[in-house]
Design an enzyme around this catalytic site. Structure first.
Site, PDB file in Angstrom:
ATOM      1  N   GLY A   1     -54.005  -7.082 -29.114  1.00  0.00           N
ATOM      2  CA  GLY A   1     -53.605  -6.077 -28.118  1.00  0.00           C
ATOM      3  C   GLY A   1     -52.916  -6.622 -26.884  1.00  0.00           C
ATOM      4  CB  SER A   2     -51.204  -9.791 -25.950  1.00  0.00           C
ATOM      5  OG  SER A   2     -50.139  -9.935 -26.867  1.00  0.00           O
ATOM      6  CG  ASN A   3     -46.701  -6.713 -27.453  1.00  0.00           C
ATOM      7  OD1 ASN A   3     -45.720  -6.836 -26.739  1.00  0.00           O
ATOM      8  ND2 ASN A   3     -46.954  -7.537 -28.473  1.00  0.00           N
TER       9      ASN A   3
ATOM     10  CE  LYS B   1     -54.249  -0.999 -43.137  1.00  0.00           C
ATOM     11  NZ  LYS B   1     -54.373  -1.483 -44.513  1.00  0.00           N
TER      12      LYS B   1
ATOM     13  CG  ASN C   1     -43.096  -1.661 -34.547  1.00  0.00           C
ATOM     14  OD1 ASN C   1     -44.219  -1.981 -34.123  1.00  0.00           O
ATOM     15  ND2 ASN C   1     -42.504  -2.335 -35.527  1.00  0.00           N
TER      16      ASN C   1
ATOM     17  CG  HIS D   1     -40.081  -6.961 -36.074  1.00  0.00           C
ATOM     18  ND1 HIS D   1     -41.073  -6.859 -37.033  1.00  0.00           N
ATOM     19  CD2 HIS D   1     -39.238  -7.936 -36.499  1.00  0.00           C
ATOM     20  CE1 HIS D   1     -40.821  -7.728 -37.997  1.00  0.00           C
ATOM     21  NE2 HIS D   1     -39.717  -8.399 -37.700  1.00  0.00           N
TER      22      HIS D   1
ATOM     23  CG  ASP E   1     -40.268  -4.177 -39.412  1.00  0.00           C
ATOM     24  OD1 ASP E   1     -40.968  -3.682 -38.511  1.00  0.00           O
ATOM     25  OD2 ASP E   1     -40.664  -5.088 -40.152  1.00  0.00           O
TER      26      ASP E   1
ATOM     27  CD  GLU F   1     -43.770  -9.848 -29.636  1.00  0.00           C
ATOM     28  OE1 GLU F   1     -44.533  -8.881 -29.785  1.00  0.00           O
ATOM     29  OE2 GLU F   1     -43.843 -10.868 -30.335  1.00  0.00           O
TER      30      GLU F   1
HETATM   31  C1  GRF Z   1     -46.696  -8.995 -31.887  1.00  0.00           C
HETATM   32  O1  GRF Z   1     -46.068 -10.209 -32.182  1.00  0.00           O
HETATM   33  C2  GRF Z   1     -45.829  -7.850 -32.328  1.00  0.00           C
HETATM   34  O2  GRF Z   1     -44.460  -8.113 -32.243  1.00  0.00           O
HETATM   35  C3  GRF Z   1     -46.201  -7.709 -33.769  1.00  0.00           C
HETATM   36  O3  GRF Z   1     -47.570  -7.957 -33.812  1.00  0.00           O
HETATM   37  C4  GRF Z   1     -47.947  -8.796 -32.722  1.00  0.00           C
HETATM   38  C5  GRF Z   1     -49.029  -8.087 -31.968  1.00  0.00           C
HETATM   39  O4  GRF Z   1     -49.585  -8.869 -30.978  1.00  0.00           O
HETATM   40  N1  GRF Z   1     -45.743  -6.439 -34.287  1.00  0.00           N
HETATM   41  P1  GRF Z   1     -50.582  -8.240 -29.906  1.00  0.00           P
HETATM   42  O5  GRF Z   1     -51.726  -7.601 -30.686  1.00  0.00           O
HETATM   43  O6  GRF Z   1     -49.815  -7.243 -29.103  1.00  0.00           O
HETATM   44  O7  GRF Z   1     -51.061  -9.391 -29.083  1.00  0.00           O
END
Ligand code: GRF
Length: 212
Positions: free
Chosen positions: A15-17, A95, A111, A113, A154, A183
């Site tokens: 969940g870092s994003n 998923k 999304n 990527h 994607d 990201e």
């Molecule tokens: C990220 O690299 C994102 O691009 C990919 O999955 C990873 C998720 O990382 N789709 P996080 O859970 O957000 O840290």
């Protein structure tokens, strides 16, 4: 005036994003936006912990809990409606979203990527596999892409993309570490464009208005 964004974040992992999106909202960088729900197929996901720490409803929702895909999709659609969701951000969600759910939010499911789509995307291209493929192909550039989600992995139109150099010495792990901070920058930036009503989607064409 664009609608306020009520986001559901879908995530399967750490969940870092998701964290980066919340940080940008608290810093005031994304106007009129809240995350109103976090959904994960994985009850142990760090992303659900991130939600709970931030007082955001956290929901474990997995196909395995339902006897059919239709009932799963119905439960998901119901939860999104109940929380007033009008925008979905997939952040490491492993998923495929049910088609019925994608169709509820045309042009409003995004999304992130960790590569330069359309290269190195599609089925099986997730996590470290993406970076392994980039290194194996001896690509000189990689990066991160925010795109609109359609019914193929994607595949939807690109909203934002940023590049990095791939060094001779890079490994899949070092490349992943180089791309992750990108990201974390471009995902909140892309969501800000939606919050400001500056993203127009027409079929596969995305136009960003008022470019600065
Ligand atoms: C990220 O690299 C994102 O691009 C990919 O999955 C990873 C998720 O990382 N789709 P996080 O859970 O957000 O840290």
């Amino acid at each position: 005036m664009p609608d306020k964004l009520n986001i559901a974040v879908f995530a399967s992992g750490r969940g870092s994003n998701f964290h980066a999106i919340l940080d940008a909202i608290s810093a005031g960088s994304i106007p009129d936006t809240r995350v109103v729900l976090a959904v994960s197929n994985n009850s142990e996901a760090g992303a659900l912990a991130v939600a709970r720490e931030n007082g955001i409803p956290a929901m474990h929702l997995s196909q395995k809990q339902f006897p059919s895909e239709e009932l799963f999709a119905e439960a998901m659609a119901g939860a999104l409606k109940d929380h007033g969701v009008n925008f979905i951000a997939l952040a490491g969600y492993m998923k495929k979203l049910p088609s019925a759910v994608i169709r509820m939010f045309p042009g409003r499911v995004v999304n992130i990527h960790p590569a330069l789509l359309p290269a190195f995307g599609g089925k099986g291209m997730y996590g470290i596999h993406v970076h392994e493929a980039v290194i194996a192909a001896r690509s000189k550039r990689s990066g991160a892409t925010v795109h609109i989600v359609d019914e193929e992995y994607d595949h939807g139109p690109i909203v934002l993309q940023r590049e990095v150099d791939v060094a001779e010495s890079d490994t899949p792990e070092s490349l992943a570490a180089k791309i992750l901070p990108i990201e974390h920058r471009i995902y909140p930036e892309a969501i800000r464009l939606f919050a400001e009503g500056r993203v127009k989607v027409l079929g596969r064409a995305v136009t960003i208005t008022g470019e600065r």
